[in-house]
Design a protein around this motif. Structure first.
Motif, PDB file in Angstrom:
ATOM      1  N   PHE A  69       1.515 -11.432   2.128  1.00 26.54           N
ATOM      2  CA  PHE A  69       0.324 -10.682   2.524  1.00 26.54           C
ATOM      3  C   PHE A  69      -0.816 -10.965   1.544  1.00 26.54           C
ATOM      4  N   HIS A  70      -0.495 -11.006   0.262  1.00 22.96           N
ATOM      5  CA  HIS A  70      -1.509 -11.286  -0.757  1.00 22.96           C
ATOM      6  C   HIS A  70      -2.076 -12.693  -0.584  1.00 22.96           C
ATOM      7  N   ARG A  71      -1.222 -13.668  -0.312  1.00 25.29           N
ATOM      8  CA  ARG A  71      -1.696 -15.040  -0.063  1.00 25.29           C
ATOM      9  C   ARG A  71      -2.682 -15.053   1.101  1.00 25.29           C
ATOM     10  N   LEU A  72      -2.331 -14.352   2.172  1.00 29.76           N
ATOM     11  CA  LEU A  72      -3.205 -14.300   3.345  1.00 29.76           C
ATOM     12  C   LEU A  72      -4.533 -13.617   3.013  1.00 29.76           C
ATOM     13  N   LEU A  73      -4.468 -12.582   2.211  1.00 31.36           N
ATOM     14  CA  LEU A  73      -5.668 -11.875   1.779  1.00 31.36           C
ATOM     15  C   LEU A  73      -6.574 -12.817   0.968  1.00 31.36           C
ATOM     16  N   LEU A  74      -5.985 -13.566   0.054  1.00 32.67           N
ATOM     17  CA  LEU A  74      -6.752 -14.539  -0.729  1.00 32.67           C
ATOM     18  C   LEU A  74      -7.367 -15.603   0.170  1.00 32.67           C
ATOM     19  N   LEU A  75      -6.592 -16.081   1.123  1.00 36.73           N
ATOM     20  CA  LEU A  75      -7.074 -17.091   2.061  1.00 36.73           C
ATOM     21  C   LEU A  75      -8.244 -16.560   2.882  1.00 36.73           C
ATOM     22  N   MET A  76      -8.140 -15.335   3.338  1.00 37.77           N
ATOM     23  CA  MET A  76      -9.194 -14.738   4.155  1.00 37.77           C
ATOM     24  C   MET A  76     -10.498 -14.636   3.362  1.00 37.77           C
ATOM     25  N   ASN A  77     -10.395 -14.408   2.073  1.00 39.84           N
ATOM     26  CA  ASN A  77     -11.585 -14.168   1.261  1.00 39.84           C
ATOM     27  C   ASN A  77     -12.117 -15.404   0.537  1.00 39.84           C
ATOM     28  N   ILE A  78     -11.539 -16.559   0.800  1.00 34.52           N
ATOM     29  CA  ILE A  78     -11.995 -17.780   0.130  1.00 34.52           C
ATOM     30  C   ILE A  78     -13.465 -18.059   0.407  1.00 34.52           C
ATOM     31  N   ASP A  79     -13.882 -17.865   1.647  1.00 39.00           N
ATOM     32  CA  ASP A  79     -15.276 -18.165   1.992  1.00 39.00           C
ATOM     33  C   ASP A  79     -16.192 -16.954   1.820  1.00 39.00           C
ATOM     34  N   ILE A  87      -9.646  -9.919  10.065  1.00 37.08           N
ATOM     35  CA  ILE A  87      -9.155  -8.622   9.595  1.00 37.08           C
ATOM     36  C   ILE A  87      -8.094  -8.091  10.553  1.00 37.08           C
ATOM     37  N   LYS A  88      -8.354  -8.195  11.847  1.00 39.63           N
ATOM     38  CA  LYS A  88      -7.372  -7.742  12.848  1.00 39.63           C
ATOM     39  C   LYS A  88      -6.086  -8.556  12.723  1.00 39.63           C
ATOM     40  N   ARG A  89      -6.244  -9.851  12.565  1.00 39.05           N
ATOM     41  CA  ARG A  89      -5.074 -10.733  12.490  1.00 39.05           C
ATOM     42  C   ARG A  89      -4.226 -10.450  11.244  1.00 39.05           C
ATOM     43  N   ILE A  90      -4.871 -10.280  10.089  1.00 37.07           N
ATOM     44  CA  ILE A  90      -4.093 -10.016   8.868  1.00 37.07           C
ATOM     45  C   ILE A  90      -3.405  -8.656   8.976  1.00 37.07           C
ATOM     46  N   HIS A  91      -4.071  -7.709   9.607  1.00 34.17           N
ATOM     47  CA  HIS A  91      -3.466  -6.390   9.829  1.00 34.17           C
ATOM     48  C   HIS A  91      -2.221  -6.532  10.711  1.00 34.17           C
ATOM     49  N   ASP A  92      -2.338  -7.279  11.795  1.00 35.44           N
ATOM     50  CA  ASP A  92      -1.210  -7.493  12.709  1.00 35.44           C
ATOM     51  C   ASP A  92      -0.055  -8.230  12.036  1.00 35.44           C
ATOM     52  N   ILE A 104      -1.517  -1.384   4.282  1.00 39.94           N
ATOM     53  CA  ILE A 104      -2.329  -2.508   4.748  1.00 39.94           C
ATOM     54  C   ILE A 104      -3.794  -2.086   4.813  1.00 39.94           C
ATOM     55  N   GLN A 105      -4.041  -0.948   5.446  1.00 40.18           N
ATOM     56  CA  GLN A 105      -5.407  -0.454   5.605  1.00 40.18           C
ATOM     57  C   GLN A 105      -6.044  -0.173   4.242  1.00 40.18           C
ATOM     58  N   GLN A 106      -5.291   0.417   3.341  1.00 45.63           N
ATOM     59  CA  GLN A 106      -5.818   0.734   2.015  1.00 45.63           C
ATOM     60  C   GLN A 106      -6.231  -0.542   1.280  1.00 45.63           C
ATOM     61  N   VAL A 107      -5.422  -1.581   1.368  1.00 49.07           N
ATOM     62  CA  VAL A 107      -5.739  -2.853   0.716  1.00 49.07           C
ATOM     63  C   VAL A 107      -6.996  -3.461   1.334  1.00 49.07           C
ATOM     64  N   LEU A 108      -7.111  -3.403   2.666  1.00 51.40           N
ATOM     65  CA  LEU A 108      -8.272  -3.986   3.334  1.00 51.40           C
ATOM     66  C   LEU A 108      -9.560  -3.240   2.996  1.00 51.40           C
ATOM     67  N   VAL A 109      -9.457  -1.974   2.666  1.00 54.08           N
ATOM     68  CA  VAL A 109     -10.638  -1.190   2.270  1.00 54.08           C
ATOM     69  C   VAL A 109     -10.963  -1.430   0.794  1.00 54.08           C
ATOM     70  N   ILE A 110      -9.947  -1.378  -0.041  1.00 54.15           N
ATOM     71  CA  ILE A 110     -10.164  -1.448  -1.490  1.00 54.15           C
ATOM     72  C   ILE A 110     -10.612  -2.834  -1.953  1.00 54.15           C
ATOM     73  N   GLU A 122      -1.237  -6.347  -9.516  1.00 53.20           N
ATOM     74  CA  GLU A 122      -0.560  -5.115  -9.927  1.00 53.20           C
ATOM     75  C   GLU A 122      -1.034  -3.915  -9.100  1.00 53.20           C
ATOM     76  N   LEU A 123      -2.307  -3.913  -8.691  1.00 50.15           N
ATOM     77  CA  LEU A 123      -2.812  -2.838  -7.839  1.00 50.15           C
ATOM     78  C   LEU A 123      -2.226  -2.958  -6.434  1.00 50.15           C
ATOM     79  N   LEU A 124      -2.157  -4.170  -5.936  1.00 50.18           N
ATOM     80  CA  LEU A 124      -1.575  -4.408  -4.615  1.00 50.18           C
ATOM     81  C   LEU A 124      -0.133  -3.897  -4.574  1.00 50.18           C
ATOM     82  N   ILE A 125       0.628  -4.212  -5.606  1.00 46.68           N
ATOM     83  CA  ILE A 125       2.021  -3.763  -5.691  1.00 46.68           C
ATOM     84  C   ILE A 125       2.084  -2.240  -5.765  1.00 46.68           C
ATOM     85  N   ALA A 126       1.208  -1.656  -6.568  1.00 46.17           N
ATOM     86  CA  ALA A 126       1.190  -0.191  -6.707  1.00 46.17           C
ATOM     87  C   ALA A 126       0.886   0.489  -5.377  1.00 46.17           C
TER      88      ALA A 126
END
Length: 133
Positions: A69-79, A87-92, A104-110, A122-126
């Protein structure tokens, strides 16, 4: 270390995610290839994943699912821009991996509170731990 099939599944899922907006930018390709190198997947095999279908395998352990999930999050934010479809796809994808919807929602907001939208690991894990305790 994941099996060869799991490695190819990880990369294939990431490539499909990168293709969601119908193009893969050079920065996305470079990031994907760096993940392939970390997973010890050669360039020829990596490049073949852009045209071949690979069996999708959901990572077995919670930690492996969070890492993916973290890899996908990093990939989404590269650009530095997130389209609603991404956002919908990573959530799904997170839901299909069995991750808690609230986490998932908390990470996408934060993520918007951090430079380049990179949530510290470490925050993602928490965040995910709070939903599993």
């Amino acid at each position: 270390m994941p099996t060869e099939k799991e490695k190819l599944s990880i990369l294939s899922e990431m490539i499909a995610f990168a293709k969601v907006n119908n193009e893969i930018k050079r920065s996305e390709y470079d990031f994907l290839f760096s993940v392939a190198q970390q997973l010890e997947v050669g360039k020829k095999i990596f490049d073949s994943l852009f045209t071949e279908n690979v069996e999708h395998i959901i990572p077995k352990s919670l930690s492996a699912r969070i890492v993916q999930f973290h890899r996908l999050l990093l990939l989404m934010n590269i650009d530095d821009k997130q389209e609603m479809i991404e956002i919908k796809r990573i959530h799904d994808i997170g839901l299909k991996m069995g991750l808690p919807p609230g986490a998932i929602q908390q990470v996408l907001v934060i993520m918007h509170k951090y430079p380049d939208k990179i949530v510290p690991p470490e925050l993602l894990i928490a965040i995910f731990k709070t939903y599993y305790n």
